[in-house]
Design an enzyme around this catalytic site. Structure first.
Site, short mmCIF file in Angstrom:
data_model
loop_
_atom_site.label_atom_id
_atom_site.label_comp_id
_atom_site.label_asym_id
_atom_site.label_seq_id
_atom_site.Cartn_x
_atom_site.Cartn_y
_atom_site.Cartn_z
CG ASP A 13 -1.77 -1.25 1.27
OD1 ASP A 13 -2.15 -1.75 0.20
OD2 ASP A 13 -2.00 -1.74 2.37
CB ALA A 41 -2.09 -7.09 -4.73
CG HIS A 43 -1.77 -2.69 -7.15
ND1 HIS A 43 -0.47 -2.37 -7.44
CD2 HIS A 43 -1.73 -3.92 -6.63
CE1 HIS A 43 0.31 -3.37 -7.10
NE2 HIS A 43 -0.44 -4.33 -6.61
P1 GTP Z 1 -0.61 -2.50 -2.83
O1 GTP Z 1 -0.36 -3.30 -4.00
O2 GTP Z 1 -1.60 -3.11 -1.92
O3 GTP Z 1 0.62 -2.13 -2.10
O4 GTP Z 1 -1.36 -1.13 -3.34
P2 GTP Z 1 -0.80 0.29 -3.62
O5 GTP Z 1 0.63 0.32 -3.32
O6 GTP Z 1 -1.22 0.71 -4.99
O7 GTP Z 1 -1.48 1.24 -2.57
P3 GTP Z 1 -3.03 1.42 -2.26
O8 GTP Z 1 -3.68 1.72 -3.53
O9 GTP Z 1 -3.53 0.27 -1.51
O10 GTP Z 1 -3.05 2.68 -1.30
C1 GTP Z 1 -2.53 3.91 -1.63
C2 GTP Z 1 -3.61 5.03 -1.51
O11 GTP Z 1 -3.00 6.30 -1.61
C3 GTP Z 1 -4.62 5.01 -2.64
O12 GTP Z 1 -5.86 5.47 -2.17
C4 GTP Z 1 -4.04 5.99 -3.69
O13 GTP Z 1 -5.01 6.58 -4.54
C5 GTP Z 1 -3.46 7.03 -2.77
N1 GTP Z 1 -2.29 7.75 -3.28
C6 GTP Z 1 -1.25 7.27 -4.02
N2 GTP Z 1 -0.31 8.22 -4.18
C7 GTP Z 1 -0.75 9.33 -3.51
C8 GTP Z 1 -0.20 10.62 -3.27
O14 GTP Z 1 0.90 10.95 -3.66
N3 GTP Z 1 -0.94 11.48 -2.50
C9 GTP Z 1 -2.15 11.15 -1.99
N4 GTP Z 1 -2.80 12.05 -1.27
N5 GTP Z 1 -2.70 9.91 -2.19
C10 GTP Z 1 -2.00 9.02 -2.93
P1 IMP Z 2 -1.97 -12.96 2.88
O1 IMP Z 2 -0.96 -12.59 1.86
O2 IMP Z 2 -3.38 -12.71 2.44
O3 IMP Z 2 -1.76 -14.35 3.42
O4 IMP Z 2 -1.77 -11.98 4.14
C1 IMP Z 2 -0.60 -12.05 4.94
C2 IMP Z 2 -0.23 -10.67 5.46
O5 IMP Z 2 0.18 -9.84 4.36
C3 IMP Z 2 -1.39 -9.91 6.14
O6 IMP Z 2 -0.84 -9.11 7.16
C4 IMP Z 2 -1.93 -9.04 5.01
O7 IMP Z 2 -2.60 -7.91 5.51
C5 IMP Z 2 -0.65 -8.68 4.29
N1 IMP Z 2 -0.82 -8.35 2.85
C6 IMP Z 2 -0.89 -9.22 1.81
N2 IMP Z 2 -1.01 -8.56 0.65
C7 IMP Z 2 -1.00 -7.25 0.95
C8 IMP Z 2 -1.06 -6.06 0.14
O8 IMP Z 2 -1.14 -6.06 -1.08
N3 IMP Z 2 -1.02 -4.87 0.81
C9 IMP Z 2 -0.90 -4.83 2.17
N4 IMP Z 2 -0.82 -5.91 2.96
C10 IMP Z 2 -0.88 -7.11 2.34
MG MG Z 3 -2.93 -1.77 -1.59
#
Ligand code: GTP
Ligand code: IMP
Ligand code: MG
Length: 339
Positions: A13, A41, A43
């Site tokens: 995240d 995940a 995203h």
């Molecule tokens: P994972 O694969 O789970 O790690 O996802 P991710 O890395 O793409 O992150 P995720 O989307 O779960 O969470 C990031 C949040 O922050 C989202 O709501 C994005 O829209 C937001 N976001 C990303 N970059 C920025 C930024 O520079 N500023 C702000 N305010 N929000 C951002």
């Molecule tokens: P699992 O991968 O679903 O088995 O989860 C194992 C651990 O990894 C837990 O703490 C989840 O919250 C974390 N986790 C797995 N994938 C993500 C991701 O994409 N973003 C944030 N945490 C994750």
């Molecule tokens: Mg995420």
């Protein structure tokens, strides 16, 4: 042309979705290949005023000329994939998608085991998406593969062959990692980790690319840290403190409230070392400092610049992308100056 891998620097995240979308929209890779664990995940992509939460489709889908691929190491849940085909219909995801025949398939039974397990669901705080049980079945060599799944028949392509041919032909290849460094089965906070290594070398292997073919490793950090699920978190702040700073967050897949903490330089250094990072992308700078939507480095305050320069000095890796908001346009891109 370049083969790049994007990785998460902490507990996931970090804003990988936003960075991938920006980089793919800008650099227009020929292939965008998804690596990482699987549909655990989430995203987030914000594009043209629309918001998507993606679990399997590469976040670079907005670049509509790119071929989209899912590498052999990634667990596939066909229901999740088909649901994303529908949600992203206007981007022709279905027509552009390839799945490697060696991908392992998540079934209802894997998800039930994940959710019913005291150890996974309660102690580790898994996402319940079936990834842990599916990867354990893969190790036991009892899981079904994509090549034997009738519903995936139309999408089967040898991703390793396609990606290596593209690299050899001088095309641009972008490999999307998921999760984050500190969730790695090897290098993370075991046992509070995901079911696989989540560093750049494994992401290359996930899509069948050898280490000598990779040019850039972009390590994404958020300006503060978040963690969902259980486990150690050295720089964690209290929920009250996170609220007072306006840093509350909720998970894309599970909706759980994320734990929040301060930027962790020791984690950043280790993550850059083990990932072999060549660049850092730093997101959510606007949530820590007053710089929402700034697109010019010179407009950042001295305090913000000092924070960024400190990360660069301590890790020895240039901070090339600075994100100041969720939209693609909210980006400072220093690659021309720094690389
Ligand atoms: P994972 O694969 O789970 O790690 O996802 P991710 O890395 O793409 O992150 P995720 O989307 O779960 O969470 C990031 C949040 O922050 C989202 O709501 C994005 O829209 C937001 N976001 C990303 N970059 C920025 C930024 O520079 N500023 C702000 N305010 N929000 C951002
Ligand atoms: P699992 O991968 O679903 O088995 O989860 C194992 C651990 O990894 C837990 O703490 C989840 O919250 C974390 N986790 C797995 N994938 C993500 C991701 O994409 N973003 C944030 N945490 C994750
Ligand atoms: Mg995420």
């Amino acid at each position: 042309m370049t083969c790049s891998i994007l990785v998460g620097g902490a507990w996931g995240d970090e804003g990988k979705g936003k960075c991938i979308t920006y980089l793919c929209d800008n650099d227009k890779p020929d292939i965008i290949a998804r690596a990482g664990v699987g549909p655990n995940a989430g995203h987030s992509v914000e594009f043209n005023g629309e918001k998507y939460g993606l679990r399997l489709t590469p976040s670079g889908f907005v670049h509509t000329d790119a071929k989209l691929m899912i590498g052999a190491g990634v667990l596939v849940n066909p229901d999740v994939l088909f649901d994303e085909f529908e949600k992203l219909k206007k981007y022709n995801i279905k027509e552009r998608m390839s799945v490697d025949p060696r991908c392992a398939i998540i079934t209802e039974e894997h998800m039930s085991r994940d959710k019913a397990s005291e150890h996974l669901a309660k102690k580790i705080g898994s996402t319940g998406s079936g990834c842990g049980p599916a990867n354990s079945d893969r190790v036991l060599r009892t899981i079904g593969l994509a090549k034997d799944s009738p519903v995936l028949e139309d999408y089967i392509t040898d991703v390793s062959v396609a990606v290596n041919e593209a690299i050899d032909n001088g095309e641009e290849v972008f490999i999307e990692g998921s999760q984050g460094f500190a969730l790695s089965l090897y290098y993370g906070t075991y046992p509070f980790v995901t079911s696989k290594d989540t560093t750049a070398s494994t992401f290359a292997a996930d899509v069948g690319v050898g280490p000598t073919k990779v040019d850039e490793v972009i390590n994404v950090f958020k300006s503060y840290i978040s963690r969902v699920g259980e486990g150690p978190f050295p720089t964690e702040m209290t929920q009250e403190e996170a609220e007072s700073k306006g840093l509350e967050e909720y998970g894309v897949v599970t909706g759980r409230r994320r734990r929040i903490g301060y930027f962790d330089m020791e984690l950043a250094k280790e993550s850059c070392r083990i990932n072999g990072a060549t660049q850092i992308a730093l997101t959510c700078v606007d949530r820590l400092f007053d710089c929402a939507r700034v697109q010019d480095y010179d407009q950042l305050s001295a305090e913000t610049k000092a924070f960024i320069e400190d990360i660069q000095t301590e890790t020895g890796v240039p901070v090339t992308i600075i994100s100041t908001g969720p939209d693609l346009k909210d980006t400072i891109d220093l690659r021309k100056e720094l690389l």
